[in-house]
Design a protein around this motif. Structure first.
Motif, short mmCIF file in Angstrom:
data_model
loop_
_atom_site.label_atom_id
_atom_site.label_comp_id
_atom_site.label_asym_id
_atom_site.label_seq_id
_atom_site.Cartn_x
_atom_site.Cartn_y
_atom_site.Cartn_z
N ASP B 188 0.83 -1.21 0.00
CA ASP B 188 0.00 0.00 0.00
C ASP B 188 0.86 1.25 0.00
OD1 ASP B 188 -2.14 -1.62 0.08
OD2 ASP B 188 -2.66 -1.25 2.20
N VAL B 191 2.35 2.05 -3.33
CA VAL B 191 1.41 2.80 -4.19
C VAL B 191 1.49 4.28 -3.86
CG1 VAL B 191 -1.03 3.12 -4.75
CG2 VAL B 191 -0.11 0.80 -4.44
N GLU B 192 1.57 4.59 -2.56
CA GLU B 192 1.69 6.00 -2.15
C GLU B 192 2.99 6.61 -2.64
OE1 GLU B 192 1.04 7.17 1.90
OE2 GLU B 192 -0.54 5.65 2.10
N ILE B 194 4.65 5.79 -5.27
CA ILE B 194 4.55 6.03 -6.71
C ILE B 194 3.80 7.34 -6.96
CG2 ILE B 194 3.43 5.19 -8.82
CD1 ILE B 194 4.08 2.32 -7.76
N ALA B 195 2.70 7.52 -6.23
CA ALA B 195 1.90 8.74 -6.39
C ALA B 195 2.74 9.96 -5.99
CB ALA B 195 0.65 8.66 -5.53
N HIS B 216 6.84 -2.93 -11.02
CA HIS B 216 5.61 -2.14 -11.06
C HIS B 216 5.96 -0.67 -10.77
CE1 HIS B 216 1.60 -0.72 -10.50
NE2 HIS B 216 1.83 -0.42 -9.22
N PHE B 217 6.79 -0.47 -9.77
CA PHE B 217 7.25 0.87 -9.42
C PHE B 217 7.92 1.51 -10.64
CE2 PHE B 217 8.50 3.46 -5.57
CZ PHE B 217 9.10 4.50 -6.26
N SER B 220 5.61 2.37 -13.45
CA SER B 220 4.61 3.39 -13.11
C SER B 220 5.19 4.79 -13.10
CB SER B 220 4.00 3.13 -11.73
OG SER B 220 3.52 1.84 -11.65
#
Lengths: 295, 259
Positions: B188, B191-192, B194-195, B216-217, B220
């Motif tokens: 989780d 994901v943060e 990456i954002a 994935h990182f 993205s």
């Protein structure tokens, strides 16, 4: 009794200044300086020699502190790249080197006979009967000045860089801090303070010999900082007070118990050692631990 | 003429006691770009980053930052020029609070001189409220506000990584080098991350060079990917191309059958 109290307060003051210096170097910056007595000796001899050659005592003391600072820089510049523990060994050997020089260079230091008749500050202006009180007050002023200087240093951007040296040098470097230059500056400031304490000592006792500059001095300063609390300046004052009182009052055990001089000397040291062990076990951060700085 | 890259590495080589960690490695990073540096363990990614950030001096090769040769400069000099990094194993001042860590990062060499400390305390004192405000904003960004007066040593691994990014950001560098920001971090939080990286690039126009094993990182956030293998350049290009490059699949990502 008053005389004794004043004598002790000067002695405590001298060690308090050195404990503040070590706290800056070790408590904040994490530098293991095991050679403090070298700067104590340099300050004492420099101020004694200068004042004996006619330089006014207060000026001699100031120059002595500067000389100690310069020697501190000369030692620090080539050795600052060493890692902590290697550096610690260098500091021990330098302290011994200075002591051996003071023992053997008779033309300069008077060798093992030492230097006597060292003049005292403002002796002509202060009446003889109140001189001990004056000297204690003079010491207190110097302790206060060193405390304020240390406090200004640690509660500032400079102080934060000192702490990052202790915490992680690479991290400090990655934030753009020129770590080696901060170590150098801290070495210089500490050396100046210890040199000043040495000068004070020389003019207090008016007589110095190389025996006054044995490694035990360094040991006592370390004991004061560990007991008082590393990273806490008030702790250094407290630690110096407790250790100096303990170490010097145990001198009088011999008046009550039949002991050889050697045994007594060892017992006095053992008591300090015991106190340090108890501190490390019971209050590992000292009596007054480092306080969190909250914004 | 196209704008020259903000980081231009050419012919970088270094060996440790005969082990050639990097051999003639070259890559570039354009302003505002995010480049991934990937490759198997031991391929020389962190060594390259250590050379860029001044922690290692390369045996050969030139590193240019904003057009200037910075090869062999000290880590502090490189950081002060605006090229900053984080570490694979996060480095922090553990016995300093989060706010203290941020102030430490934010203060400048002028504030830290002995002279300023003794005679010019007012100067920093006047700037301090603004720096504190900035520090608190950044703590807000990385969601660590509630811990501002705790020692950094009490943070979890993921929180430490977040703080280390805030520490870099407060100095407002031009390029940020991240060494495995997602390693050991909860999905989780990844994901943060990456954002956050994408937002920092958009809002502040920062450039990033990111070492990461989490593909994935990489896909993205990265515009381009540089693949190293055994200390040499293996391939480079946009993530989707790299993903299907047979050489990269063989040494690093694994062939489809394996996956």
């Amino acid at each position: 009794m008053i005389e004794l109290a004043l004598f002790f307060s000067v002695l405590i003051g001298i060690y308090a200044i050195m404990a503040l210096a070590l706290n800056l170097q070790y408590g904040y910056a994490g530098l293991l300086n095991f050679g403090l007595v070298a700067f104590f000796a340099i300050g004492a001899y420099a101020s004694a020699l200068l004042s004996l050659s006619g330089v006014p005592v207060l000026i001699a003391m100031a120059i002595a502190a500067v000389i100690a600072a310069i020697v501190g820089a000369l030692i620090a510049i080539p050795t600052m790249k060493l890692s902590v523990h290697y550096w610690a060994i260098v500091t021990i050997s330098i302290a011994e080197l200075i002591r051996v020089i003071s023992t053997n260079e008779e033309w300069l230091t008077g060798g093992t006979f030492g230097l006597g008749d060292i003049p005292q500050p403002l002796a002509a202006l202060v009446p003889l009967e109140s001189y001990p009180l004056f000297f204690a007050g003079f010491t207190l002023v110097l302790v206060a000045a060193c405390y304020l200087l240390s406090s200004a240093l640690v509660h500032s951007p400079y102080g934060r860089v000192l702490k990052v040296i202790r915490e992680d040098e690479d991290f400090g470097q990655s934030l753009g801090k020129d770590v080696a230059s901060f170590k150098l500056r801290t070495m210089v400031v500490g050396a100046a303070m210890v040199g000043l304490a040495g000068a004070l000592y020389a003019h207090f006792t008016t007589y110095i010999t190389p025996q006054a500059f044995e490694p035990i001095v360094t040991f006592i300063i370390w004991a004061a900082v560990i007991l008082g609390g590393k990273g806490n300046l008030l702790g250094s004052l407290l630690g110096a007070t407790v250790i100096v009182l303990l170490y010097n009052s145990t001198r009088f055990i011999g008046d009550y118990v039949e002991l050889s001089a050697v045994t007594l000397a060892n017992i006095r040291l053992a008591l300090i050692g015991l106190l340090i062990m108890l501190t490390v076990l019971l209050r590992p951060n000292g009596i007054l631990p480092e306080r969190k700085q909250v914004f | 003429m196209a704008a020259s890259p903000i980081i231009d590495v050419s012919g970088l080589s270094i060996s440790f006691r005969g082990v050639k960690a990097l051999q003639d490695v070259s890559f570039a990073l354009n302003s505002g770009e995010i480049v991934g540096l990937i490759g198997p363990n031991g391929s020389g990614k962190t060594t390259a980053l250590n050379c860029l950030s001044g922690f290692l001096k390369p045996d050969a090769g030139v590193i240019r930052f904003k057009g200037e040769d910075i090869t062999g400069q000290s880590p502090a000099e490189v950081a002060n020029r605006g090229l900053m990094r984080t570490f694979q194993v996060t480095k922090l001042a553990r016995r300093m609070t989060l706010i203290e860590n941020l102030l430490l990062a934010a203060q400048k060499a002028d504030d830290e001189s002995l002279f300023a400390t003794i005679f010019g305390r007012g100067t920093f004192a006047r700037r301090q409220p603004r720096l504190l405000e900035r520090a608190r904003e950044l703590l807000e960004t990385v969601k660590l506000s509630h811990l501002e007066n705790d020692y950094a040593g009490v943070l979890s691994g993921g929180q430490q990584r977040l703080l280390s990014i805030a520490l870099v950001l407060i100095r407002d560098p031009d390029v940020i080098l991240l060494d495995e920001p997602a390693a050991g971090v909860h999905p989780d939080l990844v994901v943060e991350f990456i954002a956050m990286v994408n937002r920092i690039r958009e809002e502040r126009g920062k450039s990033f060079l990111i070492i990461e094993h989490n593909m994935h990182f990489i896909s993205s956030v990265c515009d381009n990917v540089v693949v190293l293998d055994a200390g040499t350049n293996l391939a480079s290009g946009p993530p989707n191309v790299i993903h299907n490059d047979p050489r990269v699949l063989e040494v690093y990502l694994g062939t489809p059958q394996d996956a």
